[in-house]
Design a protein around this motif. Sequence first.
Motif, short mmCIF file in Angstrom:
data_model
loop_
_atom_site.label_atom_id
_atom_site.label_comp_id
_atom_site.label_asym_id
_atom_site.label_seq_id
_atom_site.Cartn_x
_atom_site.Cartn_y
_atom_site.Cartn_z
N ILE A 56 1.09 -1.11 0.04
CA ILE A 56 0.12 0.40 -0.05
C ILE A 56 0.80 1.71 -0.44
O ILE A 56 1.36 0.96 0.78
N VAL A 57 0.48 2.10 -0.59
CA VAL A 57 0.83 4.01 -0.66
C VAL A 57 0.07 4.21 -0.29
O VAL A 57 -1.41 4.59 -1.09
N ILE A 58 0.06 5.70 0.54
CA ILE A 58 -1.15 6.19 0.87
C ILE A 58 -1.13 7.65 -0.33
O ILE A 58 0.59 7.81 -0.05
N SER A 59 -2.13 7.45 -1.02
CA SER A 59 -1.95 9.08 -1.27
C SER A 59 -2.84 10.32 -0.31
O SER A 59 -4.24 9.97 -0.02
N ASP A 60 -2.40 10.86 0.54
CA ASP A 60 -2.74 11.52 1.68
C ASP A 60 -3.61 13.55 0.92
O ASP A 60 -2.85 14.29 0.58
N GLU A 61 -4.67 13.29 1.57
CA GLU A 61 -5.76 14.07 1.03
C GLU A 61 -6.34 15.12 2.42
O GLU A 61 -7.19 15.59 1.99
N SER A 62 -5.80 14.54 3.28
CA SER A 62 -5.85 15.91 4.15
C SER A 62 -6.60 17.24 4.25
O SER A 62 -6.99 17.41 4.75
N ALA A 63 -5.29 17.88 3.31
CA ALA A 63 -5.76 19.19 3.45
C ALA A 63 -6.92 19.45 2.39
O ALA A 63 -7.67 20.60 2.81
N ALA A 64 -7.13 18.50 1.17
CA ALA A 64 -8.45 18.51 0.38
C ALA A 64 -9.13 18.05 -0.15
O ALA A 64 -7.69 16.92 0.02
N LEU A 65 -10.20 17.60 -0.33
CA LEU A 65 -10.51 16.35 -0.85
C LEU A 65 -11.20 16.54 -2.19
O LEU A 65 -11.12 17.81 -2.57
N LEU A 66 -10.52 15.80 -2.64
CA LEU A 66 -10.10 16.34 -4.35
C LEU A 66 -10.97 15.56 -5.55
O LEU A 66 -11.26 16.13 -6.05
N ASP A 67 -12.43 15.19 -4.26
CA ASP A 67 -13.46 14.01 -5.23
C ASP A 67 -12.52 12.66 -6.35
O ASP A 67 -11.17 12.78 -6.47
N SER A 68 -12.79 12.16 -7.37
CA SER A 68 -12.89 11.26 -7.81
C SER A 68 -11.37 11.08 -8.37
O SER A 68 -10.50 10.88 -9.10
N ALA A 69 -11.81 12.51 -9.52
CA ALA A 69 -10.74 12.98 -10.62
C ALA A 69 -8.94 13.20 -10.35
O ALA A 69 -8.15 13.20 -10.66
#
Length: 246
Positions: free
Chosen positions: A69-82
């Motif tokens: 698993i590699v984590i892509s961190d979107e804690s700062a802002a939710l980016l939606d599916s695309a």
Amino acid sequence: MVLAAGLGKRMRPITDTMPKPLVKIAGKTLLDWGLDSLAMAGVETAIVNVHYLPEQIVAHVADRRAPKIVISDESAALLDSAGGIVKALPDLGKDAFYIINADTFWIDSGQPSLERLSLAWDGSRMDILLMLTDLDSATGHCVGTDFLMAPDGALRRSKGDPAGVIYAGAAIMHPRIFKDAPAKPHSLNAYFDTAIAAGRLFGMQMRGQWITVGTPDAIPLAEAAVAGVLTASARKSGSIFGKHDA
């Protein structure tokens, strides 16, 4: 890539204290249902994006090795599916990749659906290949159909036509479709429409039971569906009520 960054608002109050991908169905988290399907298809590395209560997902997958698993961190802002995919493109590479939703899963009948999806992929004429299911094979789905499929697999919007099929939350996509796209909040639906206009959106119908879990009320329905499929499979193989159980 596994899309696991959603807020899960419709799953409240369960998701007041946990992210939706960690909700369990038949003893297994929604996230693990998806990751197990990827592992079965031979995927070695999966990018999982996180936003809501991210530390719980990070801890849950910390020891996972198949896939890694590699984590892509979107804690700062939710980016939606695309937007989430665009952010993760450096980890996804230059070749076509699987994308799956973390709130749907399926139980295959026969050859694993993701293997079949890979065999059906043809990058010379496709930009996106969606896994599809029909209404009769779906549990927890209540919003109609998504696409109409031509004999060669080409897709167009169904506009709710009951003769259509449902997008089953898994696909293969080529990263070229995201060229110059911003890592800002936006939906995959625009890419589906662009591919339709170019004649490059295709589908493959899965074989088996597809399950989506959107609200707390959907959990018992999902668990009943899993139990029903597994019991039927076991009876067919003779492991339940068979001669070896005497």
